[in-house]
Design an enzyme around this catalytic site. Sequence first.
Site, PDB file in Angstrom:
ATOM      1  N   CYS A   1       0.820  -1.227   0.000  1.00  0.00           N
ATOM      2  CA  CYS A   1       0.000   0.000   0.000  1.00  0.00           C
ATOM      3  C   CYS A   1       0.845   1.265   0.000  1.00  0.00           C
ATOM      4  O   CYS A   1       0.617   2.170   0.805  1.00  0.00           O
ATOM      5  CB  CYS A   1      -0.961   0.021   1.184  1.00  0.00           C
ATOM      6  SG  CYS A   1      -2.290  -1.154   1.026  1.00  0.00           S
TER       7      CYS A   1
ATOM      8  N   TYR B   1      -1.536   4.340   1.455  1.00  0.00           N
ATOM      9  CA  TYR B   1      -2.569   4.655   0.457  1.00  0.00           C
ATOM     10  C   TYR B   1      -2.419   6.081  -0.078  1.00  0.00           C
ATOM     11  O   TYR B   1      -3.357   6.627  -0.652  1.00  0.00           O
ATOM     12  CB  TYR B   1      -3.981   4.476   1.019  1.00  0.00           C
ATOM     13  CG  TYR B   1      -4.499   3.057   1.049  1.00  0.00           C
ATOM     14  CD1 TYR B   1      -3.672   1.973   0.864  1.00  0.00           C
ATOM     15  CD2 TYR B   1      -5.858   2.814   1.279  1.00  0.00           C
ATOM     16  CE1 TYR B   1      -4.164   0.681   0.915  1.00  0.00           C
ATOM     17  CE2 TYR B   1      -6.364   1.523   1.326  1.00  0.00           C
ATOM     18  CZ  TYR B   1      -5.511   0.461   1.148  1.00  0.00           C
ATOM     19  OH  TYR B   1      -6.004  -0.816   1.195  1.00  0.00           O
TER      20      TYR B   1
ATOM     21  N   TRP C   1      -4.492   5.861   5.571  1.00  0.00           N
ATOM     22  CA  TRP C   1      -4.693   4.436   5.865  1.00  0.00           C
ATOM     23  C   TRP C   1      -3.685   3.950   6.891  1.00  0.00           C
ATOM     24  O   TRP C   1      -3.970   3.063   7.699  1.00  0.00           O
ATOM     25  CB  TRP C   1      -4.570   3.630   4.576  1.00  0.00           C
ATOM     26  CG  TRP C   1      -4.715   2.153   4.765  1.00  0.00           C
ATOM     27  CD1 TRP C   1      -5.880   1.436   4.842  1.00  0.00           C
ATOM     28  CD2 TRP C   1      -3.660   1.189   4.899  1.00  0.00           C
ATOM     29  NE1 TRP C   1      -5.611   0.094   5.014  1.00  0.00           N
ATOM     30  CE2 TRP C   1      -4.263  -0.085   5.056  1.00  0.00           C
ATOM     31  CE3 TRP C   1      -2.269   1.279   4.907  1.00  0.00           C
ATOM     32  CZ2 TRP C   1      -3.511  -1.247   5.210  1.00  0.00           C
ATOM     33  CZ3 TRP C   1      -1.518   0.119   5.059  1.00  0.00           C
ATOM     34  CH2 TRP C   1      -2.152  -1.131   5.203  1.00  0.00           C
TER      35      TRP C   1
ATOM     36  N   TYR D   1     -10.095  -6.039  -6.604  1.00  0.00           N
ATOM     37  CA  TYR D   1      -9.301  -5.324  -5.612  1.00  0.00           C
ATOM     38  C   TYR D   1      -7.865  -5.841  -5.585  1.00  0.00           C
ATOM     39  O   TYR D   1      -7.636  -7.045  -5.562  1.00  0.00           O
ATOM     40  CB  TYR D   1      -9.946  -5.490  -4.240  1.00  0.00           C
ATOM     41  CG  TYR D   1      -9.350  -4.631  -3.157  1.00  0.00           C
ATOM     42  CD1 TYR D   1      -9.293  -3.244  -3.282  1.00  0.00           C
ATOM     43  CD2 TYR D   1      -8.858  -5.203  -1.995  1.00  0.00           C
ATOM     44  CE1 TYR D   1      -8.754  -2.458  -2.285  1.00  0.00           C
ATOM     45  CE2 TYR D   1      -8.321  -4.422  -0.981  1.00  0.00           C
ATOM     46  CZ  TYR D   1      -8.270  -3.048  -1.135  1.00  0.00           C
ATOM     47  OH  TYR D   1      -7.734  -2.276  -0.130  1.00  0.00           O
ATOM     48  N   HIS D   2      -6.911  -4.884  -5.600  1.00  0.00           N
ATOM     49  CA  HIS D   2      -5.476  -5.181  -5.583  1.00  0.00           C
ATOM     50  C   HIS D   2      -4.977  -5.752  -6.910  1.00  0.00           C
ATOM     51  O   HIS D   2      -4.005  -6.514  -6.933  1.00  0.00           O
ATOM     52  CB  HIS D   2      -5.105  -6.131  -4.445  1.00  0.00           C
ATOM     53  CG  HIS D   2      -5.053  -5.462  -3.107  1.00  0.00           C
ATOM     54  ND1 HIS D   2      -4.901  -6.176  -1.930  1.00  0.00           N
ATOM     55  CD2 HIS D   2      -5.135  -4.159  -2.747  1.00  0.00           C
ATOM     56  CE1 HIS D   2      -4.897  -5.335  -0.911  1.00  0.00           C
ATOM     57  NE2 HIS D   2      -5.035  -4.101  -1.383  1.00  0.00           N
TER      58      HIS D   2
ATOM     59  N   HIS E   1      -3.122  -0.313  -6.487  1.00  0.00           N
ATOM     60  CA  HIS E   1      -4.390   0.184  -5.944  1.00  0.00           C
ATOM     61  C   HIS E   1      -5.076   1.179  -6.890  1.00  0.00           C
ATOM     62  O   HIS E   1      -5.514   2.253  -6.471  1.00  0.00           O
ATOM     63  CB  HIS E   1      -4.160   0.830  -4.583  1.00  0.00           C
ATOM     64  CG  HIS E   1      -3.846  -0.157  -3.504  1.00  0.00           C
ATOM     65  ND1 HIS E   1      -2.601  -0.718  -3.356  1.00  0.00           N
ATOM     66  CD2 HIS E   1      -4.615  -0.688  -2.528  1.00  0.00           C
ATOM     67  CE1 HIS E   1      -2.606  -1.542  -2.324  1.00  0.00           C
ATOM     68  NE2 HIS E   1      -3.823  -1.567  -1.816  1.00  0.00           N
TER      69      HIS E   1
END
Length: 725
Positions: A285, A329, A347, A551-552, A637
């Site tokens: 992240c 993030y 985050w 996601y990811h 992301h």
Amino acid sequence: MTILLCHLEYPVILAFWATLPSLEGVNAMGTYLLEAMNQERVSGYGPVDEPSWVPTFFDESPPHKGHRISREDWTLTCSSEESDYPCQNAIDGSNTTSWRSGPISHLKGHISITVDLKNHYSVSALVILPPIDTEKDGLITHHEIWVSMDNKNWKGPIAYGMWPNSNRQRLSAFEPTSARYVKLTANAEATESSWIGISELNLYATLYTIPRDPKNGLWGPTIDFPVVPVAGAQEKSGNIVLWSSWASDQFHSTPGGQTAMARWNPFTKEVSKRIVTNTQHDMFCPGISIDGTGMMVVTGGNDASPTSLYDGELDKWIKGPDMHLRRGYQASTTLADGRVFVIGGSWAGGSNIAKDGEIYDPATRNWTMLPGAKVKPMLTDDMEGPWRADNHGWLFGWKKNSVFQAGPSKAMNWYYVEGEGSFKGAGERGEDDDSMSGNAVMFDAVNGKILTIGGSPDYDKSWATSNAHVITLGEPGQEPDVRAAGQGGKMHSERVFHTSVVLPDGKVFIAGGQTFGIAFNEENVQFVPELYDPESNTFTELSQNNVVRVYHSLSILLPDGRVLNAGGGLCGNCSANHYDAQIFTPPYLLTENGEERSRPEITTKLPDTIEVGGKLKFHTNRRIASASLVRLCSATHTVNTDQRRVPLHFRRRMPVFGRYHVHIPNDPGIVIPGYWMLFVMDEAGTPSIAKTIMITSNVKTIGGASDEQTQYSSSRMRFQIELAK
């Protein structure tokens, strides 16, 4: 006498039958009928595949809509086997037995196991269980998967790569492919054991096929990685570096201080793995940018303060300076002078402190806070509050060292890095709402054009939109022009957690995502990608794939004009982990029959570096119709702030055929310093394989540093960094 039994219930029939007289022939018929009624008659005594062990997918995503193929009819052929561990053990249904090859020291090249399915199936995945009682001995890591209809003409590899070095179940998922024969080959020279083996081998098939229409592009092959690739970037060489977190399959419960990484060479197909520990940084992240020297700058994440630098030429990670604020993030972007601006990231490191901007200078290797570059104007109205509101900013370095923030908040802003930093509102993105985990792509930097697509008002548990806009930037501080993209300002599909890349011809490829965004969830998935054409202002649906990318996940443009679409998951013991990627081949590389088109080629050796505003001369093997620069990119992301495309105006050097020259635009806010791929396209729109060059700038930093520190010559910058090592 006619007896009607068809509408009587079973007990009534039995009672009635008992009252019948014992006539010749009736007892035999009665026995037959009674056995049938008692389910005592079976239709045959053939073998049945009833294994004591079957694949379970508690820590990886199962083959999408795949069904395990029953194995009772299969035959196996192994290129090598030990007498006590025969080939057939791999399909005997028991995880306590196994096939083993002979000693690898006696073998050369590849070891193979071939399955004859006896029938044709739409095969979509292969699953193996390594021997479970030998720890890491006998593991297959480097592998290829091939398919055939007749055991003579083989197609593939349809999947290849490197499985993790563990004795857990391993999967390769690929596009449904009609086949009777499947062959798994292992590279004997790449194994660390004296033999290789398989305890159980299973194949999966779909109940459907997916049409392969070259005019809509084609998917495959699959590349298997030893990590779940949730972040990645390009190197000058064309290699792709990918990483997960402290572990190959999870980010939570981190001890900190390390990152599991893979490296893939798209030309040789080589995949390697290592654990990065020397920077003491769990790089899950993070913010990622490639600075003006070509060095990748990875900031924060699970370990929220560190900066790690990656030198792709040396394949070396270098510990950088800590940021002033702890972040995860966050987004970052490279400026016209080669420095890196970062903002947001609540985050990690707490959300009770405003994560205002700061800037990294590769000349001095220092971070400087910019307290006037406030994060507040770019916050979304996320239902989960501040820790989500400043995530994944859509940032673009622009002219005069300015930064344009296009989203994901509906409010847009300009950021400036002079002195203590500042900001200025730039209006709203049309009628769009907050669009967290949407995408923004600068597809034409010369004209300042950015495509924004999809996203959702909230980070998690939120409905996606299909909203699409084209933002056109003017001078820094001016309110940009915002217009709807596509019919009615919509893509064909709602998407969140999708990914996108700009192609050499200026079109934008969009893949994956969900209609309702839930992290680590694989429902409501979009399998049909789209292509945005800025010339016609239209979105076109392309060939669907059969692997979930939500996601990811990430996408990266490759030097050959194809797209790497990878990852998803990283949640430990969950069924959303994807240790793989797929290659998408766009239509511009394919003939009507699906064969690869002949490409134009840049036949000249290009200079290693050229300055912004410089003139580039080259030869080609045929007439070309267009040329472009695409900056090397980094992605995680849904954020890829490095990628941008610069269309080039060229002239043919008359009267000599195949000789051209182009002028690089003279504004480093358009041509951000760093590594760029040069593509040329022929009259059919087919791109060449790119040549990579370093574009430098003589722009000076504005913070008052000395001339020696502020000249952004690539050679000097690299020399300074090498001295600092």
